[in-house]
Design an enzyme around this catalytic site. Structure first.
Site, PDB file in Angstrom:
ATOM      1  N   CYS A   1       0.868  -1.181   0.000  1.00 14.38           N
ATOM      2  CA  CYS A   1       0.000   0.000   0.000  1.00 14.38           C
ATOM      3  C   CYS A   1       0.905   1.232   0.000  1.00 14.38           C
ATOM      4  O   CYS A   1       2.119   1.116   0.085  1.00 14.38           O
ATOM      5  CB  CYS A   1      -0.854   0.034   1.253  1.00 14.38           C
ATOM      6  SG  CYS A   1      -1.771  -1.489   1.512  1.00 14.38           S
TER       7      CYS A   1
ATOM      8  N   ARG B   1       1.188   1.869  -6.006  1.00 14.63           N
ATOM      9  CA  ARG B   1       1.390   0.890  -4.928  1.00 14.63           C
ATOM     10  C   ARG B   1       0.083   0.226  -4.497  1.00 14.63           C
ATOM     11  O   ARG B   1       0.085  -0.700  -3.686  1.00 14.63           O
ATOM     12  CB  ARG B   1       2.021   1.565  -3.707  1.00 14.63           C
ATOM     13  CG  ARG B   1       3.366   2.198  -3.979  1.00 14.63           C
ATOM     14  CD  ARG B   1       3.893   2.857  -2.731  1.00 14.63           C
ATOM     15  NE  ARG B   1       4.167   1.896  -1.690  1.00 14.63           N
ATOM     16  CZ  ARG B   1       5.301   1.234  -1.553  1.00 14.63           C
ATOM     17  NH1 ARG B   1       6.277   1.437  -2.405  1.00 14.63           N
ATOM     18  NH2 ARG B   1       5.462   0.380  -0.572  1.00 14.63           N
TER      19      ARG B   1
ATOM     20  N   TRP C   1      -3.870  -1.606  -1.186  1.00 15.73           N
ATOM     21  CA  TRP C   1      -3.866  -2.803  -2.024  1.00 15.73           C
ATOM     22  C   TRP C   1      -4.160  -3.918  -1.038  1.00 15.73           C
ATOM     23  O   TRP C   1      -3.293  -4.319  -0.257  1.00 15.73           O
ATOM     24  CB  TRP C   1      -2.509  -2.984  -2.688  1.00 15.73           C
ATOM     25  CG  TRP C   1      -2.430  -4.214  -3.524  1.00 15.73           C
ATOM     26  CD1 TRP C   1      -1.920  -5.427  -3.160  1.00 15.73           C
ATOM     27  CD2 TRP C   1      -2.876  -4.365  -4.871  1.00 15.73           C
ATOM     28  NE1 TRP C   1      -2.019  -6.309  -4.194  1.00 15.73           N
ATOM     29  CE2 TRP C   1      -2.598  -5.694  -5.263  1.00 15.73           C
ATOM     30  CE3 TRP C   1      -3.486  -3.507  -5.787  1.00 15.73           C
ATOM     31  CZ2 TRP C   1      -2.913  -6.180  -6.531  1.00 15.73           C
ATOM     32  CZ3 TRP C   1      -3.785  -4.007  -7.043  1.00 15.73           C
ATOM     33  CH2 TRP C   1      -3.505  -5.315  -7.410  1.00 15.73           C
TER      34      TRP C   1
ATOM     35  N   ASN D   1       1.392   0.075   5.887  1.00 12.71           N
ATOM     36  CA  ASN D   1       1.780  -0.697   4.698  1.00 12.71           C
ATOM     37  C   ASN D   1       2.576  -1.901   5.199  1.00 12.71           C
ATOM     38  O   ASN D   1       3.585  -1.720   5.865  1.00 12.71           O
ATOM     39  CB  ASN D   1       2.641   0.189   3.789  1.00 12.71           C
ATOM     40  CG  ASN D   1       3.405  -0.607   2.732  1.00 12.71           C
ATOM     41  OD1 ASN D   1       4.514  -0.265   2.373  1.00 12.71           O
ATOM     42  ND2 ASN D   1       2.824  -1.678   2.252  1.00 12.71           N
ATOM     43  N   GLY D   2       2.081  -3.095   4.900  1.00 11.08           N
ATOM     44  CA  GLY D   2       2.804  -4.293   5.350  1.00 11.08           C
ATOM     45  C   GLY D   2       1.821  -5.361   5.793  1.00 11.08           C
ATOM     46  O   GLY D   2       0.636  -5.301   5.485  1.00 11.08           O
TER      47      GLY D   2
ATOM     48  N   GLU E   1       8.292 -20.022 -19.947  1.00  7.40           N
ATOM     49  CA  GLU E   1       8.144 -18.655 -19.434  1.00  7.40           C
ATOM     50  C   GLU E   1       9.213 -17.729 -20.019  1.00  7.40           C
ATOM     51  O   GLU E   1       8.927 -16.586 -20.379  1.00  7.40           O
ATOM     52  CB  GLU E   1       8.195 -18.685 -17.899  1.00  7.40           C
ATOM     53  CG  GLU E   1       8.095 -17.347 -17.198  1.00  7.40           C
ATOM     54  CD  GLU E   1       6.837 -16.543 -17.535  1.00  7.40           C
ATOM     55  OE1 GLU E   1       5.922 -17.081 -18.190  1.00  7.40           O
ATOM     56  OE2 GLU E   1       6.785 -15.356 -17.160  1.00  7.40           O
TER      57      GLU E   1
ATOM     58  N   LYS F   1       8.285 -14.418 -22.161  1.00 13.38           N
ATOM     59  CA  LYS F   1       8.746 -13.061 -21.791  1.00 13.38           C
ATOM     60  C   LYS F   1       9.407 -12.390 -22.984  1.00 13.38           C
ATOM     61  O   LYS F   1       9.154 -11.226 -23.271  1.00 13.38           O
ATOM     62  CB  LYS F   1       9.749 -13.112 -20.632  1.00 13.38           C
ATOM     63  CG  LYS F   1       9.195 -13.372 -19.262  1.00 13.38           C
ATOM     64  CD  LYS F   1       8.384 -12.256 -18.643  1.00 13.38           C
ATOM     65  CE  LYS F   1       6.946 -12.341 -19.021  1.00 13.38           C
ATOM     66  NZ  LYS F   1       6.023 -13.109 -18.267  1.00 13.38           N
TER      67      LYS F   1
ATOM     68  N   GLU G   1       6.805 -11.431 -25.671  1.00  9.60           N
ATOM     69  CA  GLU G   1       5.896 -10.355 -25.263  1.00  9.60           C
ATOM     70  C   GLU G   1       6.513  -8.976 -25.400  1.00  9.60           C
ATOM     71  O   GLU G   1       5.867  -8.055 -25.866  1.00  9.60           O
ATOM     72  CB  GLU G   1       5.539 -10.520 -23.773  1.00  9.60           C
ATOM     73  CG  GLU G   1       4.438 -11.470 -23.477  1.00  9.60           C
ATOM     74  CD  GLU G   1       4.049 -11.395 -22.016  1.00  9.60           C
ATOM     75  OE1 GLU G   1       4.882 -11.742 -21.150  1.00  9.60           O
ATOM     76  OE2 GLU G   1       2.914 -10.992 -21.728  1.00  9.60           O
TER      77      GLU G   1
ATOM     78  N   HIS H   1      12.629 -34.591 -31.378  1.00 13.47           N
ATOM     79  CA  HIS H   1      11.408 -34.898 -32.132  1.00 13.47           C
ATOM     80  C   HIS H   1      11.006 -33.767 -33.068  1.00 13.47           C
ATOM     81  O   HIS H   1       9.877 -33.736 -33.541  1.00 13.47           O
ATOM     82  CB  HIS H   1      10.258 -35.196 -31.159  1.00 13.47           C
ATOM     83  CG  HIS H   1      10.524 -36.396 -30.298  1.00 13.47           C
ATOM     84  ND1 HIS H   1      10.585 -37.667 -30.800  1.00 13.47           N
ATOM     85  CD2 HIS H   1      10.787 -36.493 -28.976  1.00 13.47           C
ATOM     86  CE1 HIS H   1      10.860 -38.510 -29.818  1.00 13.47           C
ATOM     87  NE2 HIS H   1      10.991 -37.820 -28.705  1.00 13.47           N
TER      88      HIS H   1
ATOM     89  N   LYS I   1      -3.014  -5.894 -19.692  1.00 10.58           N
ATOM     90  CA  LYS I   1      -2.620  -6.508 -18.416  1.00 10.58           C
ATOM     91  C   LYS I   1      -3.651  -7.535 -17.968  1.00 10.58           C
ATOM     92  O   LYS I   1      -3.316  -8.594 -17.483  1.00 10.58           O
ATOM     93  CB  LYS I   1      -2.436  -5.408 -17.362  1.00 10.58           C
ATOM     94  CG  LYS I   1      -1.922  -5.910 -16.013  1.00 10.58           C
ATOM     95  CD  LYS I   1      -0.478  -6.358 -16.104  1.00 10.58           C
ATOM     96  CE  LYS I   1       0.008  -7.041 -14.850  1.00 10.58           C
ATOM     97  NZ  LYS I   1       1.208  -7.859 -15.106  1.00 10.58           N
TER      98      LYS I   1
END
Ligand code: AGP
Length: 609
Positions: free
Chosen positions: A2, A27, A74, A98-99, A482, A486, A489, A505, A604
């Protein structure tokens, strides 16, 4: 993750706090609030949703006061709602945080037994209760905060005000960032530099276990143990835009470097080494349910699907339940067969991906038990599930997922250990060893990130490559997928991820001196076989970039470039082997000058079919 702000000085506090929150919206942005100290005591205004809702509410409230605190949230504990928004007020003490308070459940039980009543589901409200109670026994807010924090375990950046001490803000820091800004006759504080930059460039950075009292005349810093601290202010020359990204050029790079924290936060308060178990309650199934599960189906799209693939390996290995990972975008159109004996795990950073949600709904209709692994609290997929294990990566702004991917891996690993323990297939000593290894991941990630310069050199060499192949075996396979995703993208280069055993193969036909082949070859059970692939690539003049465990000379002799990662227990290697691949994709994209944070044609959150 946050954002918090505070202001004390001669001016009206509310507009300054709102401006600071606007700079911290990256944040968190599910709700926000302010507490203003003025002649009418403490006044609180909070609103759900984006900051503009709070701005409207503040306009209507006609606040009047020259000190106060603010928060943009958040959610981690308690869904986004007005009662759960900060500041939390108990008596005349208002708190923004925040935490994550690790022992909040234990403290809540204790406070409830002593007559406390709660108006939110948050861990933060516990701090407000503790401080309000301590304030009644101590002569100052500063000492009350210190006494309260003796009881608290976890991560926090706190800003606290009391109606009894106007013009004073007490702040404290443990594992979450906190900056103090020194203006002319005014003092500000915030989670991050951008919140303060329009008012001052002279900043003091609080360190671990420190607290401070802010007033218009200055700042007093002490440790939580009561020793006084002398600290020089630093001058910050960043532009406000640079500051939002913490000095990084792109959010994606910042998020790559945030991974140690994202994993630490995802694990925080969830692992008991003593019992070699998860401190559960979140997963929505007990031992009886776990024993009745006959199959685990993981549903996801894109990067989250790669995390699901790794989750499948772990679940099979540690809990001995048949497990499969499925592309949600395929499942939804396939008339899939789900049963009441299935545990369906939906993995989604946003919690809103339309294909994953649709697949989840078909599993639900068949009566399967549903667990969501998501990063956005109370989003659609967790809402449709019986239980949720949230990743605490904080908001991810870069379209290419990085910190959410590794946080998903950490969460799925915990699920696998939990299932293994509940089904009796994972012995206590082995579970303890694995969980201990998991707790070492953030430090190992830091070491992997320290080698960014080597990755940059490889990126420079191969920035113009039109194709790249990524190979991996076992848990290296999802990482190969992945790494390729990346690169595609953000750099728009063509890349393929393949299971290394499949090379012969087909894809072996692609290999020539123009083809860089990234081989995930850390020290694991498949190492010798992966070296075999490496030799096959070399024999055909392919250019090998290998991702290996520190000091692996054998693999180095067979490779043109070596990207080293620290040793970890074998099952946990994906959490570090992916890091050089994220960096490789980033640096190639950056060298090409693409729009890294918002690559072309991508969104997103994919809320369409
Ligand atoms: C990841 O870099 C991508 N942007 C994309 O593949 C993403 O992982 C996918 O759309 C799934 O999103 P979710 O995790 O929010 O469900």
């Amino acid at each position: 993750m946050c954002g918090i702000v505070g202001y004390v000085g001669p001016r009206q506090a509310a507009p300054i706090l709102l401006d600071g929150l606007r700079r911290l919206e990256y944040r968190g942005y599910d709700s926000a609030g302010l507490a203003i100290q003025g002649a009418r005591g403490i006044e609180i205004v909070r609103a759900v949703g984006k900051l503009e809702n709070l701005t409207r509410a503040v306009e209507g409230a006609k606040l009047d006061g020259s000190s106060g605190i603010g928060h943009t949230r958040w959610a981690t504990h308690g869904r986004p709602s007005e009662p759960n928004a900060h500041p939390h007020l108990v008596g005349d003490v208002a708190v923004v945080h925040n935490g994550i308070i690790e022992n909040h459940l234990e403290l809540k039980r204790e406070l409830a037994a002593d007559g406390a009543t709660f108006s939110s589901d948050t861990d933060t409200e516990i701090v407000a209760h503790l401080v309000a109670r301590a304030r009644a026994r101590t002569p100052s807010l500063f000492l009350a905060v210190r006494a309260a924090l003796e009881r608290v375990r976890g991560a926090y950046a706190l800003a606290i005000v009391s109606g009894a001490e106007p013009g004073k803000i007490v702040v404290a820091k443990s594992a979450s960032p906190l900056v103090i800004g020194l203006g002319d006759g005014e003092v500000l504080c915030g989670s991050d530099v951008p919140a303060l930059l329009s008012y001052t460039r002279r900043m003091l950075f609080l360190e671990e276990g420190e607290m401070a009292e802010l007033s218009a005349s200055g700042v007093r810093i002490e440790t939580l143990a009561g020793e006084s601290v002398a600290r020089e202010a630093k001058r910050i020359d960043w532009s406000p835009v640079q500051a939002e990204k913490d000095g990084y050029k792109h959010f994606m790079l910042k998020e790559i470097f945030e991974q140690p924290r994202a994993i630490a936060d995802t694990l925080r308060g969830r692992i008991s080494l003593e019992q070699a178990e998860l401190v559960d309650g979140e997963l929505g199934f007990d031992a009886k349910v776990a024993q009745g599960i006959e199959r685990v189906v993981l549903l996801a799209c894109g990067t989250s699907y790669h995390a699901a693939l790794a989750g499948r390996y772990w679940i099979e290995q540690l809990s001995r339940v048949p497990a499969q990972a499925e592309l949600a975008s395929e499942v939804r159109y396939r008339e899939p067969v789900f049963t009441k004996k299935d545990l369906v795990i939906a993995v989604s950073q946003s919690g809103e991906t339309a294909d994953t949600l649709a697949a989840v709904r078909s599993a639900r209709e068949a009566g399967a038990r549903l667990l969501a692994v998501a990063n956005v609290l109370d989003s659609a997929i967790p809402r449709a599930a019986d239980g949720s294990l949230y990743t605490h990566a904080g908001p991810e702004i870069g379209v290419a997922s990085t910190k959410c991917f590794t946080a998903q891996l950490a969460a799925l690993f915990m699920v696998a250990v939990h299932l293994g323990r509940r089904r009796g297939s994972l012995a206590e000593p082995r579970a303890r060893e694995l969980l201990r290894g998991l707790l070492e991941v953030p430090a190992a990630m830091r070491h992997a990130l320290d080698r960014k310069d080597t990755v940059y050199e490889v990126a420079r060499r191969w920035q113009h490559a039109r194709h790249m192949l990524f190979l991996g075996r076992g848990l290296g396979f999802p990482i190969a997928l992945e790494g390729a995703l990346k690169l595609k993208e953000i750099s728009y280069a063509h890349a393929e991820g393949y299971a290394a055993g499949e090379m012969k193969h087909g894809p072996i036909a692609l290999i020539d001196e123009e083809m860089p082949v990234v081989v995930i070859a850390p020290h694991d059970a498949q190492y010798e076989k992966t070296l075999g692939n490496l030799q096959e690539v070399r024999a055909r003049d392919g250019r090998v970039i290998s991702v290996v465990t520190d000091g692996d000379e054998q693999a180095a002799r067979l490779s043109e470039h070596v990207l080293e990662v620290p040793a970890l227990p074998e099952l946990l290697l994906p959490l570090v082997t992916v890091i050089p691949l994220q960096l490789l994709a980033y640096f190639i994209a950056e060298l090409k000058g693409t729009d890294v944070d918002q690559p072309r044609n991508l969104a997103k959150t994919v809320t369409v079919e």
